[in-house]
Each structure stands twice: as structure tokens, then as C-alpha cells.
Write a protein that holds these residues in place. Structure first.
Motif, PDB file in Angstrom:
ATOM      1  N   SER A  53       0.837  -1.196   0.000  1.00 58.67           N
ATOM      2  CA  SER A  53       0.000   0.000   0.000  1.00 58.67           C
ATOM      3  C   SER A  53       0.870   1.244   0.000  1.00 58.67           C
ATOM      4  N   ARG A  55      -0.101   3.779   1.619  1.00 58.83           N
ATOM      5  CA  ARG A  55      -0.347   4.361   2.944  1.00 58.83           C
ATOM      6  C   ARG A  55       0.730   3.873   3.919  1.00 58.83           C
ATOM      7  N   ASP A  95      -5.191  -2.827  -0.782  1.00 58.01           N
ATOM      8  CA  ASP A  95      -5.731  -1.803   0.104  1.00 58.01           C
ATOM      9  C   ASP A  95      -6.579  -0.894  -0.775  1.00 58.01           C
ATOM     10  N   GLU A  96      -7.899  -0.979  -0.604  1.00 63.82           N
ATOM     11  CA  GLU A  96      -8.754  -0.151  -1.455  1.00 63.82           C
ATOM     12  C   GLU A  96      -9.888   0.469  -0.672  1.00 63.82           C
ATOM     13  N   LYS A  97     -10.291   1.638  -1.132  1.00 69.41           N
ATOM     14  CA  LYS A  97     -11.420   2.345  -0.559  1.00 69.41           C
ATOM     15  C   LYS A  97     -12.551   2.268  -1.580  1.00 69.41           C
ATOM     16  N   GLU A 113     -13.338   0.503   3.692  1.00 70.25           N
ATOM     17  CA  GLU A 113     -11.893   0.237   3.591  1.00 70.25           C
ATOM     18  C   GLU A 113     -11.732  -1.270   3.509  1.00 70.25           C
ATOM     19  N   SER A 114     -11.126  -1.756   2.457  1.00 72.50           N
ATOM     20  CA  SER A 114     -11.002  -3.200   2.248  1.00 72.50           C
ATOM     21  C   SER A 114      -9.531  -3.580   2.112  1.00 72.50           C
ATOM     22  N   ASN A 149     -12.715  -5.846   6.217  1.00 67.61           N
ATOM     23  CA  ASN A 149     -13.361  -4.601   5.826  1.00 67.61           C
ATOM     24  C   ASN A 149     -13.675  -3.742   7.030  1.00 67.61           C
ATOM     25  N   MET A 160     -10.854   7.810   8.146  1.00 74.14           N
ATOM     26  CA  MET A 160     -10.347   6.637   7.442  1.00 74.14           C
ATOM     27  C   MET A 160      -9.500   5.779   8.381  1.00 74.14           C
ATOM     28  N   GLN A 164      -9.763   1.779   8.932  1.00 72.78           N
ATOM     29  CA  GLN A 164      -8.590   0.925   8.780  1.00 72.78           C
ATOM     30  C   GLN A 164      -8.369   0.084  10.024  1.00 72.78           C
TER      31      GLN A 164
END
Length: 183
Positions: A53, A55, A95-97, A113-114, A149, A160, A164
Motif C-alpha cells: 500500500s 499508505r 488496500d482499497e477504498k 476500507e477493504s 473490511n 479513514m 482501517q
């Protein structure tokens, strides 16, 4: 009278055999949460999870949550690599929104958030420790992937980071459940 004593001796002998036979079958029975986990494993080394990710610090957060869950729920002790019986390592692969709901102006109001996290639990020889929840359908695959999730509701002020953390804690709980010994 001698027949009566012989009769009692036979009954006593039979009772002793029944009691002895019934306790032999329970020799390996364990009580409490010890019965959920493998008795031949005592320690686990958890290196920092890798992260694909952009992030920052997600790998560290995942590792911290997994270590806390192992220490809180299992009989295993988290230790350094040199003295550990097993190694639990993993990678944050996805890592996806994802937008789950929009308002009338097409602004996102519910987001998800997945995470997809691949992990493997190995003994010190590098052999996979079999997970009880998996079937051996693809012997080439050595690791498991868990999707976790966390929902985000921005209007009431949720961030967020909260979503997470929910996903990370969900993953840690799933990993620890998969460490239970099969019945």
C-alpha cells in the motif's frame, strides 16, 4: 460364604477395569483454551507484515494487532526469531477504498476500507502449519488470504484511520481463529 467374597472380588475387579479403561481414553484431554491450540507449539515469531500500500505504517499496525490478539487469546507466546517454534508472516496485498453509498449530490457518504492480507504460518523448518479452516484443494498455494473490511461514515466525523483499524482488528481475529487446532 466363600462364594460371596469371590463374587464381590469379581465385581470390584470389573469396576476397577472399567474405571481404568475410561481414564486411559482421557489422558490427552485438556481443559480451557489449551484444548483449542496445538500443544507442540509454544512460541510464535511475527515479523513486521509487508505492505504493498502507498499508505504508511499499515504493515506495522497489522503486526501490532496480530501480536496483541495472539497474546490475549492464545496460549502462544510471541518471541524473537531465534527462540520461536513457528513464524507467522504476511503481506498486505490489496488496500482499497470502495464507495458504498452516495447522497443526492453524488457525494460519498458510506465508504468501505477493504484489505486483502496474505499470510502463512510456518514451523522453523519452513513447513506450512496446516490451517484447520482450509481444504487442500490447491497444494501449490502455501498461504491464506483474508479480506477484512471497515466501514467509514464521514458525516458523523468518522475518519479513514478508524475504518482501517476496524479492518486490521478483524484480520487479527481471523488469523488467531485459524491458529486453533483442528478437532
Amino acid at each position: 460364604m466363600p462364594n460371596l467374597n469371590a463374587h464381590y472380588r469379581r465385581i470390584l475387579t470389573a469396576l476397577l477395569l472399567v474405571v481404568a479403561g475410561s481414564t486411559v481414553g482421557c489422558v490427552h484431554y485438556q481443559f480451557g483454551n489449551r484444548s483449542l491450540y496445538r500443544p507442540d507449539i509454544r512460541t510464535v515469531y511475527v515479523p513486521v507484515f509487508k505492505s504493498n500500500s502507498f499508505r504508511t505504517e499499515l504493515g506495522e499496525k497489522i503486526t501490532e494487532a496480530v501480536i496483541k490478539e495472539i497474546e490475549a487469546v492464545t496460549i502462544y507466546k510471541v518471541t524473537d526469531e531465534a527462540s520461536a517454534d513457528t513464524v507467522l508472516r504476511g503481506t498486505l496485498v490489496v488496500d482499497e477504498k470502495i464507495v458504498q453509498g452516495l447522497n443526492t449530490l453524488d457525494e460519498p457518504r458510506i465508504l468501505q476500507e477493504s484489505f486483502q492480507i496474505r499470510y502463512e504460518w510456518l514451523d522453523q523448518r519452513g513447513q506450512l502449519i496446516r490451517q484447520p479452516a482450509t481444504l487442500d484443494l490447491a497444494p501449490v498455494l502455501r498461504s491464506q488470504t483474508i479480506t477484512a473490511n471497515g466501514l467509514l461514515y464521514p458525516e458523523p466525523g468518522q475518519s479513514m484511520v478508524t475504518a482501517q483499524q476496524d479492518a486490521i482488528e478483524q484480520f487479527a481475529q481471523e488469523v488467531v481463529r485459524s491458529m486453533e487446532a483442528p478437532w
